[in-house]
Design a protein around this motif. Structure first.
Motif, short mmCIF file in Angstrom:
data_model
loop_
_atom_site.label_atom_id
_atom_site.label_comp_id
_atom_site.label_asym_id
_atom_site.label_seq_id
_atom_site.Cartn_x
_atom_site.Cartn_y
_atom_site.Cartn_z
N ASP A 480 0.82 -1.22 0.00
CA ASP A 480 0.00 0.00 0.00
C ASP A 480 0.85 1.26 0.00
O ASP A 480 0.33 2.37 0.21
N ALA A 481 2.17 1.11 -0.22
CA ALA A 481 3.04 2.29 -0.27
C ALA A 481 2.75 3.07 -1.55
O ALA A 481 2.55 2.48 -2.60
N ARG A 482 2.73 4.36 -1.46
CA ARG A 482 2.44 5.20 -2.62
C ARG A 482 3.48 6.30 -2.75
O ARG A 482 3.85 6.94 -1.77
N ALA A 483 3.94 6.52 -3.98
CA ALA A 483 4.88 7.62 -4.22
C ALA A 483 4.06 8.89 -4.44
O ALA A 483 3.15 8.90 -5.26
N ALA A 484 4.36 9.93 -3.69
CA ALA A 484 3.62 11.20 -3.83
C ALA A 484 4.30 12.07 -4.87
O ALA A 484 5.52 12.02 -5.04
N PRO A 485 3.51 12.90 -5.59
CA PRO A 485 4.14 13.85 -6.53
C PRO A 485 5.10 14.78 -5.78
O PRO A 485 4.87 15.11 -4.61
N LEU A 518 13.42 14.75 -15.54
CA LEU A 518 12.87 13.40 -15.74
C LEU A 518 11.49 13.54 -16.39
O LEU A 518 10.55 14.05 -15.78
N VAL A 519 11.40 13.13 -17.66
CA VAL A 519 10.14 13.24 -18.42
C VAL A 519 9.54 11.85 -18.57
O VAL A 519 10.23 10.90 -18.95
N VAL A 520 8.25 11.72 -18.27
CA VAL A 520 7.55 10.44 -18.46
C VAL A 520 6.53 10.62 -19.58
O VAL A 520 5.69 11.53 -19.53
N VAL A 521 6.63 9.76 -20.60
CA VAL A 521 5.64 9.74 -21.69
C VAL A 521 4.70 8.58 -21.40
O VAL A 521 5.14 7.43 -21.28
N THR A 522 3.41 8.89 -21.26
CA THR A 522 2.47 7.84 -20.87
C THR A 522 1.22 7.90 -21.74
O THR A 522 1.12 8.72 -22.64
N GLY A 523 0.27 7.02 -21.44
CA GLY A 523 -0.96 6.92 -22.24
C GLY A 523 -1.37 5.47 -22.35
O GLY A 523 -0.56 4.57 -22.10
N VAL A 524 -2.61 5.20 -22.73
CA VAL A 524 -3.09 3.81 -22.81
C VAL A 524 -2.27 3.04 -23.85
O VAL A 524 -1.63 3.64 -24.71
N ALA A 525 -2.29 1.70 -23.75
CA ALA A 525 -1.53 0.86 -24.69
C ALA A 525 -2.02 1.13 -26.11
O ALA A 525 -3.23 1.13 -26.37
N GLY A 526 -1.08 1.42 -27.02
CA GLY A 526 -1.44 1.68 -28.42
C GLY A 526 -1.76 3.13 -28.72
O GLY A 526 -2.24 3.45 -29.80
N SER A 527 -1.49 4.04 -27.75
CA SER A 527 -1.83 5.46 -27.98
C SER A 527 -0.77 6.19 -28.80
O SER A 527 -0.99 7.31 -29.25
N GLY A 528 0.42 5.57 -28.96
CA GLY A 528 1.45 6.19 -29.80
C GLY A 528 2.68 6.66 -29.04
O GLY A 528 3.46 7.46 -29.54
N LYS A 529 2.89 6.14 -27.82
CA LYS A 529 4.02 6.58 -27.00
C LYS A 529 5.36 6.22 -27.64
O LYS A 529 6.22 7.07 -27.85
N ALA A 746 4.07 4.91 -9.91
CA ALA A 746 5.15 5.42 -9.05
C ALA A 746 6.14 6.25 -9.87
O ALA A 746 6.64 7.28 -9.41
N VAL A 747 6.40 5.80 -11.11
CA VAL A 747 7.33 6.53 -11.98
C VAL A 747 6.68 7.83 -12.44
O VAL A 747 7.32 8.89 -12.48
N MET A 748 5.37 7.76 -12.77
CA MET A 748 4.65 8.99 -13.18
C MET A 748 4.69 10.03 -12.06
O MET A 748 4.96 11.21 -12.30
N TRP A 753 8.00 16.10 -15.38
CA TRP A 753 7.13 16.53 -16.49
C TRP A 753 6.48 15.31 -17.10
O TRP A 753 7.11 14.27 -17.27
N ILE A 754 5.19 15.41 -17.42
CA ILE A 754 4.47 14.27 -18.02
C ILE A 754 3.90 14.68 -19.38
O ILE A 754 3.34 15.77 -19.52
N VAL A 755 4.08 13.80 -20.37
CA VAL A 755 3.42 13.97 -21.67
C VAL A 755 2.47 12.79 -21.81
O VAL A 755 2.89 11.64 -21.82
N ASP A 756 1.17 13.07 -21.88
CA ASP A 756 0.14 12.02 -21.90
C ASP A 756 -0.48 11.95 -23.30
O ASP A 756 -0.96 12.96 -23.82
N LEU A 757 -0.44 10.76 -23.92
CA LEU A 757 -1.02 10.58 -25.25
C LEU A 757 -2.34 9.86 -25.15
O LEU A 757 -2.59 9.10 -24.22
N GLY A 758 -3.19 10.06 -26.15
CA GLY A 758 -4.49 9.41 -26.14
C GLY A 758 -5.41 10.09 -27.13
O GLY A 758 -4.94 10.56 -28.17
#
Length: 795
Positions: A480-485, A518-529, A746-748, A753-758
């Motif tokens: 139940d450990a959570r990484a905080a922003p 540290l930039v994280v590129v995220t988005g649902v599977a198949g969104s184009g990351k 946790a990485v997000m 900075w986050i770049v979210d695709l979708g």
């Protein structure tokens, strides 16, 4: 007089008492006499830090023994063609059922293998077009890009009624293969300037191909001494005939110094020796040469569809089979649903079931013509799952290896439903998993540990998810450990501008990626990351790209050889003892003559399992006895290879054995959390998470200002993810820019900075839906990622 019914329930039938799989005394790899009882027809999740022994128990013991026993039911003749498996080191295994393994092994990277051929969807489409396609061109073979069109004619002699009769016969096979690219969809063009220097003659060493030495019989000399070419004339002065013979001549026999050799044109020779191999399996310098010398372009005749003109001309409702395979699978399913043809109704139902399974499993964004080798490990695993979803088998054991790899938190719920559906059909489902979202649906949990490698291999907990949460194990504490922003994010030192990105499903994307953070590129599977990161940021000068491709290695490969650590160690031993470095390689001159440096001797017992016994000559040390007499810092080479990374870092860090080059590599291995690995441990015994981190440590040594990591948390436990975040922070703090393609919350949360695709997958994605800090993403909650991240951090 009526008798009173017995109020007590009848005793259970003997067949109903076998409701447990019992394992006693398992000792595969690092397991230490492990004994567990696993309930049948339930969902059991195996957890523990990376390298704790989960795969050794589930795959190396349970699944391996089940497969071995099934193989033994075949005749000795059939067993001779099957892979032989030794019995796992375990005292008792009871209650096993047939195991179906759905692992992360990539689908074959053969260029002819596509998503459609791997799932039988293509086979059904071919039958459909052969029945309904207008104009009718032939059988299903006429729509297969793996079948070439062949025709022939000739006289056949036969005996008939005592007389010899000659008849003329002809035959024709109509295939669907494009004749230009032979069903590959691409044609290769070879840059001749990378093969030779045309200002030089063959005698002057014109060839620039790696491994082509001037004294080599099979390569340079067969051209220079064939008699077909003038070895002293510069290549640019060759006549038209000589150039034809040099580049394109059909194979012919020639004599060089009395030895019969085959001479063939340079281009077919290069195609056979280099282009027929899997690019990923090549040595780095050979791969670099192929990348320089060969360009692959879309076939101009079939436009990349792999099919001949006839196959493309036959259509159903205006759609050819090439158009159908190029559609997104979710769209293809709708098209098939719209076909109303009673004559092929059963076929349409089966095909639609397969296509709907793709959508249900979260792969509706793929197309059937997608090359199988380009799928990620998670996608490949889900493609393999498709054939099991509609299966009518029950009471079998399904074994999954991290089925949530490559899945966005939004897609994990869908995967959980599929696992529960398999269980509810009466199957035993065993899952190796690290994600709490999947562990939480388990009926039974087995937690292995407490550490990794030699520090693991014991059962720390067995029971329910609630018990695991309350327990004092590494998994329980991190559950139940959570990484905080972050309170304060780093400031960018510059920007990397991407303009008009249109690779695959990207829709003319413009984005500025900040550097120095540290930039994280995220988005649902198949969104184009991956399309955005790998397609728009060219790997090259200053960019170090670490993808998901599994590292390859035989039993002879180990962390020391893979990371390049053995080179400085060999040189240090050679310098200290005044001998050649090659003596300190078990794959070269220093190898034990009896086992050839393998440390074990394999005895092949035909269809029975082969036996590997420790070599008596070197006692498993792999080296010739005379090599072990040479010491460095008081240790011989076999003792150094038996050290753990942490111990070796101390040994080479200071004192008389101080070797800075070796120490730097060892520090990187310790940084990624592999301090417990022994330097000489075969790569074949490493877990998926250990291989991922070994690869990361190796690439960290490359010089570059921008690091691109594709899902580095693959195979990592929650505790290992913490260590990875520390490593990423150290990279950024040292002035590097780190771009991570990742789904792990946790990485997000840890990103600057986050770049979210979708917003969706395939043609429903390909757009930037959010750019900003994790705190802003949580506050906005305008995207699927934002909602899941907010739930994760408890906002």
């Amino acid at each position: 007089m009526p008798t009173k019914k017995d109020a007590q329930s009848p005793a259970p039938h003997a067949a109903d008492t076998h409701d447990l799989i019992r394992v006693h005394g398992a000792r595969v790899n690092n397991l230490k006499d492990v004994s567990v009882e696993i309930p049948k027809r339930r969902l059991t999740v195996f957890t523990g830090v990376s390298g704790s022994g989960k795969s050794s128990l589930v795959f190396g013991t349970l699944a391996a023994e089940s497969q071995r026993m099934i193989n033994e039911t075949y005749s000795a003749f059939v067993q001779g063609f099957m892979p032989t498996q030794a019995r796992p080191e375990v005292d008792v295994l009871e209650g096993l059922t047939t195991a179906i393994i759905v692992d992360q092994q990539r689908l074959g990277s053969d260029p002819r293998s596509t998503v459609g051929t791997a799932t039988d969807a293509n086979a059904m489409l071919r039958i459909l077009f052969s029945r309904l396609g207008k104009p009718h061109i032939g059988s299903p073979k006429a729509f297969s890009f793996n079948v070439a069109s062949i025709s022939g004619a000739g006289a056949v002699t036969m005996e008939r009624a005592g007389r010899t009769v000659k008849e003329r016969r002809d035959f024709q096979i109509i295939g669907g293969m494009c004749p230009r690219c032979e069903g590959r969809g691409t044609v290769s063009d070879i840059d001749l300037t990378q093969l030779y220097d045309d200002s030089k003659s063959l005698a002057e060493g014109a060839f620039t191909i790696p491994g082509w030495k001037s004294d080599s019989f099979w390569t340079v000399r067969v051209y220079a001494e064939s008699g077909l070419l003038d070895p002293d004339k510069p290549i640019r002065e060759f006549t038209k005939r000589e150039m034809q013979d040099f580049l394109h001549k059909e194979p012919v026999k020639v004599k060089v110094e009395g030895v019969n050799l085959t001479y063939e044109g340079l281009i077919p020779k290069i195609q056979k020796s280099f282009l027929s191999k899997d690019r990923e399996a090549m040595q780095p310098h050979i791969r670099a040469f192929v990348d320089r010398a060969v360009t692959f372009t879309t076939c101009p005749e079939c436009d990349g569809t792999r099919l001949g003109e006839a196959a493309r001309s036959s259509k159903i409702a205006g759609i050819s089979i090439a158009d159908a395979c190029a559609m997104q699978i979710s769209d293809l399913a709708e098209w098939v649903r719209g076909l109303d043809e009673p004559s092929v109704a059963p076929l349409l139902t089966t095909l639609l079931g397969t296509l709907d399974s793709f959508v249900e499993i979260g792969l509706g964004y793929l197309s059937l013509d997608r090359s199988a080798g380009t799928l990620s490990g998670g996608e490949a695993q889900r493609v393999k799952m498709i054939r099991h979803l509609g299966s009518s088998l029950t009471d079998v054991t399904y074994v999954f290896d991290e089925p949530t790899i490559g899945l966005h938190p939004h897609d994990i719920q869908r995967m959980n439903d599929l696992l529960l559906r398999l269980r509810d059909k009466g199957n035993t489902v065993l899952v190796v998993e690290h994600k709490p979202e999947t562990i939480v649906i388990a009926d039974h949990v087995v937690d292995l540990g407490p550490g990794a490698g030699t520090g693991g291999g014991t059962v720390c907990f067995e029971g329910t998810v609630e018990g695991l949460r309350a327990g004092d194990t590494v998994t329980g504490r991190h559950f139940d450990a959570r990484a905080a922003p972050k309170e304060e994010v780093r400031k960018a030192t510059g920007t990397l501008e991407i303009r008009g990105a249109a690779t695959h499903n990207l829709r003319d994307v413009d984005v500025d990626i900040p550097l120095g953070v540290l930039v994280v590129v995220t988005g649902v599977a198949g969104s184009g990351k991956s399309s955005l990161v790998h397609g728009s940021i060219p790997a090259g000068e200053g960019v170090v790209s670490i993808d998901q491709a599994a590292i390859r290695g035989s039993r002879r490969s180990n962390p020391a050889t893979y990371t390049g650590l053995l080179d400085p160690i060999r040189k240090a031993f050679a310098k200290a003892n005044g001998v050649k470095p090659a003596l300190f390689s078990a794959n070269s001159e220093g190898a034990c003559p009896t086992c050839n440096g393998a440390g074990v001797i394999y005895t092949d017992l035909a269809m029975m399992a082969g036996v590997a016994s420790t070599c008596e000559e070197c006692e498993g040390k792999r080296f010739h006895a005379s090599v072990l007499e040479h010491h460095f810092g008081g240790r011989d080479i076999s003792e150094v290879l038996a050290m753990s990374v942490a111990e070796a870092a101390g040994f080479f860090g200071d004192g008389e054995a101080r070797t800075p080059a070796a120490h730097r590599i060892l520090e990187r291995l310790a940084d990624v959390g592999l301090g417990y690995l022994s330097l000489g441990q075969p790569l074949t015994t490493l877990s998926g998470g250990e291989r991922q981190r070994l690869k990361l440590a190796t690439h960290m040594g490359e010089k570059g200002g921008v690091y691109i990591l594709d899902e580095p948390t693959t195979g990592l436990h929650l505790a290992d993810v913490e260590q990875l975040l520390g490593l990423l922070d150290r990279l950024v703090d040292s002035g590097k820019s780190v771009i991570v393609v990742e789904h792990h919350q946790a990485v997000m949360a840890h990103a600057d900075w986050i770049v979210d695709l979708g917003p969706g997958a395939g043609h429903d994605g390909g757009r930037i839906v959010f750019e900003g800090t994790p705190a802003d993403l949580v506050a906005a909650r305008t995207t699927l990622t934002g909602e899941h991240l907010a739930a994760y951090v408890g906002a």
